[in-house]
Every structure is written in C-alpha cells, then in structure tokens.
Design a protein around this motif. Sequence first.
Motif, short mmCIF file in Angstrom:
data_model
loop_
_atom_site.label_atom_id
_atom_site.label_comp_id
_atom_site.label_asym_id
_atom_site.label_seq_id
_atom_site.Cartn_x
_atom_site.Cartn_y
_atom_site.Cartn_z
N PHE A 106 13.10 -1.60 7.33
CA PHE A 106 12.65 -0.33 6.85
C PHE A 106 11.27 -0.23 6.74
CE2 PHE A 106 16.77 -1.35 5.04
CZ PHE A 106 17.70 -0.23 5.30
N VAL A 107 10.61 -1.20 6.60
CA VAL A 107 9.17 -0.92 6.12
C VAL A 107 8.24 -1.37 7.42
CG1 VAL A 107 7.10 -1.24 4.75
CG2 VAL A 107 9.28 -1.00 3.76
N THR A 108 7.38 -0.53 8.05
CA THR A 108 6.72 -1.11 9.24
C THR A 108 5.31 -1.52 8.85
OG1 THR A 108 7.74 0.40 10.81
CG2 THR A 108 5.91 -0.36 11.52
N PRO A 109 4.99 -2.94 9.18
CA PRO A 109 3.51 -3.10 8.66
C PRO A 109 2.50 -2.30 9.35
CG PRO A 109 4.86 -5.19 9.74
CD PRO A 109 5.59 -3.75 9.90
N GLY A 110 1.56 -1.97 8.20
CA GLY A 110 0.46 -1.26 8.61
C GLY A 110 0.85 0.44 8.35
N SER A 111 2.09 0.64 8.03
CA SER A 111 2.44 1.88 7.92
C SER A 111 1.94 2.51 6.44
CB SER A 111 3.95 2.32 8.02
OG SER A 111 4.39 1.49 7.09
N ALA A 112 1.99 3.86 6.13
CA ALA A 112 1.90 4.30 5.00
C ALA A 112 2.67 3.83 3.66
CB ALA A 112 1.70 5.91 4.96
N LEU A 113 3.88 3.60 4.03
CA LEU A 113 4.95 3.00 3.30
C LEU A 113 4.68 1.52 3.17
CD1 LEU A 113 7.59 3.25 1.78
CD2 LEU A 113 8.93 2.78 3.84
N ASP A 114 3.93 0.87 3.72
CA ASP A 114 3.65 -0.45 3.43
C ASP A 114 2.31 -0.73 2.82
OD1 ASP A 114 3.56 -3.24 3.75
OD2 ASP A 114 1.93 -3.20 5.58
N ALA A 115 1.57 0.42 2.91
CA ALA A 115 0.27 0.57 2.06
C ALA A 115 0.54 0.67 0.81
CB ALA A 115 -0.97 1.33 2.79
N GLU A 116 1.52 1.60 0.62
CA GLU A 116 1.95 2.13 -1.09
C GLU A 116 2.45 0.78 -1.65
OE1 GLU A 116 2.11 4.66 -4.11
OE2 GLU A 116 0.86 4.62 -2.38
N ALA A 117 3.31 -0.06 -0.80
CA ALA A 117 4.06 -1.13 -1.41
C ALA A 117 2.84 -1.96 -1.84
CB ALA A 117 4.89 -1.65 -0.48
N HIS A 118 1.88 -2.17 -1.01
CA HIS A 118 0.56 -3.14 -1.33
C HIS A 118 -0.12 -2.47 -2.71
CE1 HIS A 118 0.34 -6.32 1.47
NE2 HIS A 118 1.36 -5.72 2.21
N ARG A 119 -0.03 -1.32 -2.89
CA ARG A 119 -0.76 -0.79 -3.93
C ARG A 119 0.19 -0.80 -5.21
NH1 ARG A 119 -1.61 4.51 -6.75
NH2 ARG A 119 0.23 5.40 -5.69
N ARG A 120 1.47 -0.80 -5.23
CA ARG A 120 2.22 -0.97 -6.26
C ARG A 120 2.59 -2.26 -6.59
NH1 ARG A 120 5.65 4.18 -7.40
NH2 ARG A 120 4.47 5.73 -6.21
N VAL A 121 2.81 -3.14 -5.59
CA VAL A 121 3.10 -4.68 -5.79
C VAL A 121 4.33 -4.86 -6.30
CG1 VAL A 121 2.31 -6.69 -6.77
CG2 VAL A 121 0.67 -5.21 -6.12
N SER A 122 4.84 -4.23 -7.41
CA SER A 122 6.18 -4.67 -8.11
C SER A 122 6.77 -3.42 -8.65
CB SER A 122 6.21 -5.67 -8.99
OG SER A 122 5.15 -5.36 -10.08
N THR A 123 8.08 -3.21 -9.08
CA THR A 123 8.55 -2.14 -9.78
C THR A 123 8.30 -2.59 -11.25
OG1 THR A 123 10.47 -2.01 -8.18
CG2 THR A 123 10.72 -1.27 -10.49
#
Length: 514
Positions: A106-123
């Motif tokens: 579901f998550v494409t590397p380099g996408s905005a969705l991916d970048a947001e996951a790197h900002r959040r790191v974990s639930t």
Amino acid sequence: MPRRHLHVTGAAEAPLRAALRALRTELAVPDAFPLQVLVEAEHAAKAPRLPSYDATDLPLFTIDPPTSTDLDQAMHLSRRPGSGSASGAGPGGYRVRYAIADVAAFVTPGSALDAEAHRRVSTLYFPDGKVPLHPACLSEGAASLLPAHTCPAVLWTLDLDADGRTESVDVRRALVRSRAKLNYAGVQKEIDAGTAEEPLALLKEIGQLRERLEVERGGISLTIPEQEITEHADGETGGGTYELTYRAPLPADGWNAQISLLTGMAAADLMLAHGNGVLRTLPAAPDGAVGRLRRTAEALRIDWPHHVSYARLIRSLDPHDPRHAAFLQECTTLLRGAHYTPFRDGDLPTITTHSAVAAPYTHCTAPLRRLVDRYASEICLAAVAGTPTPDWVLAAFDTLPDEMTEGGRRAGRVERECVDLVEAALLRDRVGEVFEGFVVDVEDVEDVEDANEDQPVTGTVQLESPAVVGRVTGTPGTPLPLGERLRVRLTQSEPGAAKVRFVPVVPVDPVDPA
C-alpha cells in the motif's frame, strides 16, 4: 506495543480529557494526517499491489485485545506427521503459518504517505485513543488482517520438528483471509476447557515447546503485571470515575508471544545469511547492573543463590506476588540499551544477538504499528527469493535506527505520562487519605549528587488498591523499607498539574500483615 492497557471515555471537556490534549501538545505528538497523505492512503486502499499467490483457503485466526482493529498478524497451526524429533520421541513436527500485514503493498517508497510514516515511526497509545502510524483506512481497514477480509500479506511458513526447533523457513507474498478474531481471555478459556479446535489447541503445545527452548538457550521473557485503566462515564456530569487494576499476563499471552518471537528469530537468521538486515540487538548487562539487581532481590527477600542464573530466577517468580512483581519491574532495567543495528554487503555487526532472547532477533511482525517491520519484511522476502535487497530499503539504513530510537523514547514517555495523568485523576479527591502500599524501589543514595544524611529519601510505592504506582518521599535520615508494606498518605494529585505523591505515615515502620 504498550505494556499498560489504557482506555478512557467521557466528555471532551472533562478534566482528564483536557489534560490528555495538553499532553499531546507538550510532547509534539503528530496530529491529523495531511490531506495529501489521506488522499494517497485512500487510493492505495482501493488499489493495492496484489500478489499472485492465493492462500485465502488457509483458515487463519488472529489473537488480539478485544477492541483492536489494527491487526498485524494472523496464524494457522498444524501438525507435520512423521518428521521425528531430536530426542526420538513425539508424533512428528509442526507447521506454523504466520501472515503479517503487507504494508509495502500500500505504501510507495518516497511518497507523502511514506514520509509521514517516517515522521511518526510508531503508533502511540493514549487512554482516549491512539495516534496511528498509518491512516485508519489502511491500518484499521484495507491492510489490517480483519476477519472475512481478503488482503495482501507476507506469509511465513515455519516448519518445526517435534521439539519445536526450526527446520525450514519460507516467506512469500500472498493473498490471505482471516476466519476469526480471537482475544487472549477467550483463547485461554477454550484451551483450558479442552474445547479448542486443533489449530488453536496447538498454540499451547507449540508455545510450551518454544518456552522450553528459550530456557535451554538462556533466554528471558518477563511476565510483568500490566496496569489496566478504565473510565466509567457519568452521563450527568460528562466526567466519570476511574478504575485501575493489575493484570498478570495469561499463559496464552506468552504462547502467542513465542510465535512472534519464533518469527523474529527466523527473520534475523535470514538476514544474517543474506548479508543485509536490521537486527534488534542488546548487549549483555554490565556487572554493575546485575549487582544492583541482586541487592534489590535481597531487599525484597527474594532468594537468589549465586549458583542460580538470572534467567532461571526470573522463570521461578510469580507475577501475582507483590514482591515478585516489584522485582520483575526492576528487571526491565537490564533491557535498556537495545538498538536497531543495520548491516549490509555481508559486513556483520560486532553484536548480532539480543541478550534477552539469547539469539539473533529482529522486529518484523507489527508493520501496521512500527515502521522498521516493513523494511524487515522486504529484506526477508529478498533473502528467500535470492534477489538483491531493494534499493529503497538499503537507502533507509543510515537514518532508520535513529528514527526508531527517537520514536521509542517518545512512545515510552507517552505511556508514562498517560499513566501519571490517569492516576492523578483517580485520586484527585482523595488527597490526605492513607493507603496500604508496598515499597518497590528506593533511590540509591550513591546515584544522587551531593547526597547527605539530611536529604529526604525518595522511592516508589505500589498501592494495593487502587492499582497506583507513585513516588514516596521519606524524612531525612530515615530509610524507606524496600520490600516491605508501608502506610502512605497522599499529598498531591491533580491531572495535568501534579503527579501523584505520597509520604510515609509516621512512624516509618513496616505494616504488620496481620
């Protein structure tokens, strides 16, 4: 994942809810997802990258808390007749099928969705809700292994011999469809009653075999009581009353954890053989830390002969016993210092093992809630297929460990601060009351700069009821009785303003249990 189960409902204007909102701001917790991220997530939820292998005929089931909807793992357990065992006994081996949510579908590397996951790191888990790693349409919808929902997964097949040792490992992408969402209490009840069907009944059989192997290799699983916090809403005032209890983990918790641990160890072995990976490493505890733990055991009147290993002692303890529970909590200090350790091109790190696991280990079973697990899945898929590790995975090695470390610190602080707030809310109207407690920790004077006999002694007291753990400050020159029962008086408790604090009821004498 959080050790404490926190759940609070009630009106938004209630004092505790307001304090939790303030805590989010103080800790700079991510708020709502940016619009572009939500748009990408909605598109991905409708059009994931689907694998060609169809395993929807496999009757998988999940085991999670009843209210969980972000389901990372589903399993199916079966027997493998005729494989034999190292001891020559037993009917054969076992096959563990373990499906892990395929977030990379579901998550494409380099996408905005991916970048947001790197900002959040974990639930991040708060008593009044969670701050997810991924938008809910993915983490609680399209990517979650919900029952009767067909979705892409990373499917592990682990063949074990009759002693529970790993014989072979396969990892591939597959379409899966879970059949049932189970919870720990229900699983334990079915297994104890003998009514569980074989795929579930084998959880106990395989889990106990893996626990024996853990003993054999010197590994440690800490069974620490959890603090469960629930608010009972008051419809008239919009607020509520709070209840805190201690919950010792069920055997089913441990058996389920062994399946995840088995997979994490298999993943680490694949990474080491492949030459690229991200291990979860933990060096052996220094002698000083173990020595301090021995002093704590002595103070808590826990018999720890010098010929008995730390791992063997841990397995002998009962988390229902207040002294044992206190000691198990102190044992977590030996787990500090764990790292995410990347390596590439066969250049293995100096330390490849996790001392508590007593083997190489990696995080790979919770990609909906932890960023690094998505990367671990890709490395293992490449290792089994004999293909190069994807470039986007290797490119993250320089920053991923620091991101995960910082995310872990933030998650730990969120948990601690949330418990402090709920405890303060619970005791807000009881300042001045006396409680029965148990001194579970005393600040080591040697650790305090410029310590002198006129300084007050501080420690930690665990109340018998309600299930509150708070700081207690004694009088100068009078030691707190570590490991003993103690009457304490609540001196402050206000959500959002002051953490719970106690003082001993003078004189400072242990309370006679009679």
